[in-house]
Design a protein around this motif. Structure first.
Motif, PDB file in Angstrom:
ATOM      1  N   LYS A 154     -13.416 -39.052   5.034  1.00  0.00           N
ATOM      2  CA  LYS A 154     -13.867 -38.659   6.209  1.00  0.00           C
ATOM      3  C   LYS A 154     -12.395 -38.090   7.171  1.00  0.00           C
ATOM      4  O   LYS A 154     -11.639 -38.937   7.024  1.00  0.00           O
ATOM      5  CB  LYS A 154     -14.759 -39.613   7.106  1.00  0.00           C
ATOM      6  N   ASN A 155     -12.520 -37.154   7.799  1.00  0.00           N
ATOM      7  CA  ASN A 155     -11.539 -36.695   8.616  1.00  0.00           C
ATOM      8  C   ASN A 155     -10.099 -36.850   8.100  1.00  0.00           C
ATOM      9  O   ASN A 155      -9.313 -37.230   8.695  1.00  0.00           O
ATOM     10  CB  ASN A 155     -11.549 -37.417  10.064  1.00  0.00           C
ATOM     11  N   PHE A 156      -9.861 -36.387   6.761  1.00  0.00           N
ATOM     12  CA  PHE A 156      -8.724 -36.740   6.130  1.00  0.00           C
ATOM     13  C   PHE A 156      -7.731 -35.584   6.078  1.00  0.00           C
ATOM     14  O   PHE A 156      -6.554 -36.000   5.986  1.00  0.00           O
ATOM     15  CB  PHE A 156      -9.123 -36.988   4.706  1.00  0.00           C
ATOM     16  N   VAL A 157      -8.123 -34.237   6.403  1.00  0.00           N
ATOM     17  CA  VAL A 157      -7.271 -33.031   6.172  1.00  0.00           C
ATOM     18  C   VAL A 157      -7.414 -32.360   7.498  1.00  0.00           C
ATOM     19  O   VAL A 157      -8.527 -32.294   8.105  1.00  0.00           O
ATOM     20  CB  VAL A 157      -7.373 -32.226   5.105  1.00  0.00           C
ATOM     21  N   LYS A 158      -6.629 -31.439   7.886  1.00  0.00           N
ATOM     22  CA  LYS A 158      -6.520 -30.420   8.781  1.00  0.00           C
ATOM     23  C   LYS A 158      -6.817 -29.099   8.410  1.00  0.00           C
ATOM     24  O   LYS A 158      -6.047 -28.674   7.521  1.00  0.00           O
ATOM     25  CB  LYS A 158      -5.500 -30.659   9.682  1.00  0.00           C
ATOM     26  N   ASP A 159      -7.612 -28.312   9.008  1.00  0.00           N
ATOM     27  CA  ASP A 159      -7.465 -26.939   8.726  1.00  0.00           C
ATOM     28  C   ASP A 159      -6.609 -26.182   9.146  1.00  0.00           C
ATOM     29  O   ASP A 159      -5.565 -26.722  10.027  1.00  0.00           O
ATOM     30  CB  ASP A 159      -9.001 -26.158   8.935  1.00  0.00           C
ATOM     31  N   ILE A 160      -6.628 -24.835   9.018  1.00  0.00           N
ATOM     32  CA  ILE A 160      -5.101 -23.969   9.429  1.00  0.00           C
ATOM     33  C   ILE A 160      -5.183 -24.006  11.056  1.00  0.00           C
ATOM     34  O   ILE A 160      -4.028 -24.141  11.633  1.00  0.00           O
ATOM     35  CB  ILE A 160      -5.355 -22.410   8.980  1.00  0.00           C
ATOM     36  N   ASP A 161      -6.199 -24.192  11.676  1.00  0.00           N
ATOM     37  CA  ASP A 161      -6.308 -24.254  13.216  1.00  0.00           C
ATOM     38  C   ASP A 161      -5.855 -25.713  13.625  1.00  0.00           C
ATOM     39  O   ASP A 161      -5.926 -26.001  14.783  1.00  0.00           O
ATOM     40  CB  ASP A 161      -7.691 -23.953  13.489  1.00  0.00           C
ATOM     41  N   GLY A 162      -5.814 -26.843  12.770  1.00  0.00           N
ATOM     42  CA  GLY A 162      -5.586 -28.069  13.093  1.00  0.00           C
ATOM     43  C   GLY A 162      -6.584 -28.928  13.278  1.00  0.00           C
ATOM     44  O   GLY A 162      -6.365 -30.041  14.008  1.00  0.00           O
ATOM     45  N   LYS A 163      -7.848 -28.537  12.979  1.00  0.00           N
ATOM     46  CA  LYS A 163      -9.053 -29.409  13.383  1.00  0.00           C
ATOM     47  C   LYS A 163      -9.276 -30.332  12.089  1.00  0.00           C
ATOM     48  O   LYS A 163      -9.053 -29.649  11.175  1.00  0.00           O
ATOM     49  CB  LYS A 163     -10.451 -28.451  13.510  1.00  0.00           C
ATOM     50  N   LYS A 164      -9.591 -31.480  12.290  1.00  0.00           N
ATOM     51  CA  LYS A 164      -9.687 -32.527  11.267  1.00  0.00           C
ATOM     52  C   LYS A 164     -10.911 -32.329  10.415  1.00  0.00           C
ATOM     53  O   LYS A 164     -12.010 -31.778  11.044  1.00  0.00           O
ATOM     54  CB  LYS A 164      -9.852 -33.824  11.682  1.00  0.00           C
ATOM     55  N   GLN A 165     -10.964 -32.411   9.318  1.00  0.00           N
ATOM     56  CA  GLN A 165     -12.000 -31.982   8.259  1.00  0.00           C
ATOM     57  C   GLN A 165     -12.389 -33.128   7.022  1.00  0.00           C
ATOM     58  O   GLN A 165     -11.467 -33.460   6.854  1.00  0.00           O
ATOM     59  CB  GLN A 165     -12.075 -30.638   7.578  1.00  0.00           C
ATOM     60  N   ASP A 166     -13.400 -33.258   6.816  1.00  0.00           N
ATOM     61  CA  ASP A 166     -13.785 -34.010   5.655  1.00  0.00           C
ATOM     62  C   ASP A 166     -13.213 -33.673   4.327  1.00  0.00           C
ATOM     63  O   ASP A 166     -13.555 -32.234   4.407  1.00  0.00           O
ATOM     64  CB  ASP A 166     -15.207 -34.607   5.476  1.00  0.00           C
ATOM     65  N   LEU A 167     -12.336 -34.259   3.386  1.00  0.00           N
ATOM     66  CA  LEU A 167     -12.061 -33.708   2.232  1.00  0.00           C
ATOM     67  C   LEU A 167     -13.029 -34.162   1.153  1.00  0.00           C
ATOM     68  O   LEU A 167     -13.337 -35.342   1.091  1.00  0.00           O
ATOM     69  CB  LEU A 167     -10.742 -34.402   1.832  1.00  0.00           C
ATOM     70  N   ILE A 168     -13.658 -33.373   0.448  1.00  0.00           N
ATOM     71  CA  ILE A 168     -14.438 -33.549  -0.593  1.00  0.00           C
ATOM     72  C   ILE A 168     -13.505 -33.284  -1.987  1.00  0.00           C
ATOM     73  O   ILE A 168     -12.797 -32.157  -2.367  1.00  0.00           O
ATOM     74  CB  ILE A 168     -15.411 -32.220  -0.633  1.00  0.00           C
ATOM     75  N   LEU A 169     -13.552 -34.119  -2.867  1.00  0.00           N
ATOM     76  CA  LEU A 169     -12.952 -34.250  -4.206  1.00  0.00           C
ATOM     77  C   LEU A 169     -13.946 -33.980  -5.142  1.00  0.00           C
ATOM     78  O   LEU A 169     -14.909 -34.391  -5.474  1.00  0.00           O
ATOM     79  CB  LEU A 169     -12.185 -35.556  -4.534  1.00  0.00           C
ATOM     80  N   MET A 170     -13.674 -32.922  -6.112  1.00  0.00           N
ATOM     81  CA  MET A 170     -14.675 -32.455  -7.090  1.00  0.00           C
ATOM     82  C   MET A 170     -13.815 -32.690  -8.332  1.00  0.00           C
ATOM     83  O   MET A 170     -12.810 -32.197  -8.515  1.00  0.00           O
ATOM     84  CB  MET A 170     -15.370 -31.048  -7.147  1.00  0.00           C
ATOM     85  N   ARG A 171     -14.646 -33.292  -9.566  1.00  0.00           N
ATOM     86  CA  ARG A 171     -14.055 -33.530 -10.951  1.00  0.00           C
ATOM     87  C   ARG A 171     -14.747 -32.514 -12.076  1.00  0.00           C
ATOM     88  O   ARG A 171     -15.962 -32.336 -11.721  1.00  0.00           O
ATOM     89  CB  ARG A 171     -13.816 -34.663 -11.134  1.00  0.00           C
ATOM     90  N   CYS A 172     -13.996 -32.141 -12.892  1.00  0.00           N
ATOM     91  CA  CYS A 172     -14.597 -31.557 -14.060  1.00  0.00           C
ATOM     92  C   CYS A 172     -13.738 -32.055 -15.171  1.00  0.00           C
ATOM     93  O   CYS A 172     -12.809 -31.828 -15.522  1.00  0.00           O
ATOM     94  CB  CYS A 172     -14.266 -30.047 -13.779  1.00  0.00           C
ATOM     95  N   ASN A 173     -14.686 -32.703 -16.237  1.00  0.00           N
ATOM     96  CA  ASN A 173     -14.261 -33.297 -17.377  1.00  0.00           C
ATOM     97  C   ASN A 173     -14.385 -32.221 -18.443  1.00  0.00           C
ATOM     98  O   ASN A 173     -15.338 -31.952 -18.707  1.00  0.00           O
ATOM     99  CB  ASN A 173     -15.142 -34.271 -17.725  1.00  0.00           C
TER     100      ASN A 173
END
Length: 196
Positions: A154-173
């Motif tokens: 939650k609220n881990f990264v910022k978009d180009i405009d500086g707004k905080k966003q949730d980061l989704i991590l996806m994996r592929c085996n």
């Protein structure tokens, strides 16, 4: 690496390694993306300094970048960033962005196939993709490519405009999905050749 491919609509594209002469073409590609697509990019690749630095890093053995070109213009950009040392040495970061004009034409899948083959040659076991929560279309596309959501921070990264966003991590085996994907790639190629 360079190969010519045929997209679903019959367009011929060249998939090749990004090279040091691609600064202007790369800038044009990223600047032509819709603002809502650029908003979630990791860095501002409309900045010439960042694009030049990105291309200068091509000599690093742990970064593999490819582009798709149609009539001299870059229409897709993809990368595999290896993690060759330490406890993450079996992982690689997967990056893929396609011009909206080429969505639905099979280009993303063709680019992904190249990255998957690179990953296998580098003994990568799992690929990771990180997106922001609002990127629902990207999430759907990555799921089709064999990625599954693993974690939300939650609220881990910022978009180009500086707004905080949730980061989704996806994996592929790769080991689990390669046979399925290889069959899919072959069926797609055969269907496209049949339709031509």
């Amino acid at each position: 690496m360079e190969k010519t491919v045929k997209l679903k609509d019959g367009t011929k594209a060249t998939i090749r390694s990004l090279n040091v002469n691609d600064v202007e073409k790369s800038l044009a590609f990223f600047r032509n993306l819709p603002p809502e697509q650029r908003l979630y990019l990791r860095v501002d690749v409309t900045d010439p300094v960042i694009v030049e630095r990105r291309i200068k890093n091509l000599g690093l053995t742990d970064i593999k970048r490819i582009v798709a070109e149609v009539e001299g213009e870059i229409v897709a950009d993809a990368g595999l960033e290896l993690r060759p040392h330490g406890w993450e040495r079996h992982l690689a970061d997967f990056r893929l962005i396609v011009s909206p004009d080429y969505n639905g034409k099979g280009l993303g899948m063709l680019m992904a196939e190249e990255l998957y083959e690179m990953a296998l040659k580098e003994n990568v076991e799992e690929m990771i993709v990180e997106i922001m929560a609002p990127q629902e279309n990207a999430k759907t596309i990555f799921e089709r490519l064999g990625f599954r959501q693993d974690t939300i921070i939650k609220n881990f990264v910022k978009d180009i405009d500086g707004k905080k966003q949730d980061l989704i991590l996806m994996r592929c085996n790769l080991g689990e999905i390669w046979d399925k994907l290889e069959t899919y790639f072959k069926e797609t190629e055969n269907r496209d050749m049949h339709d031509a």
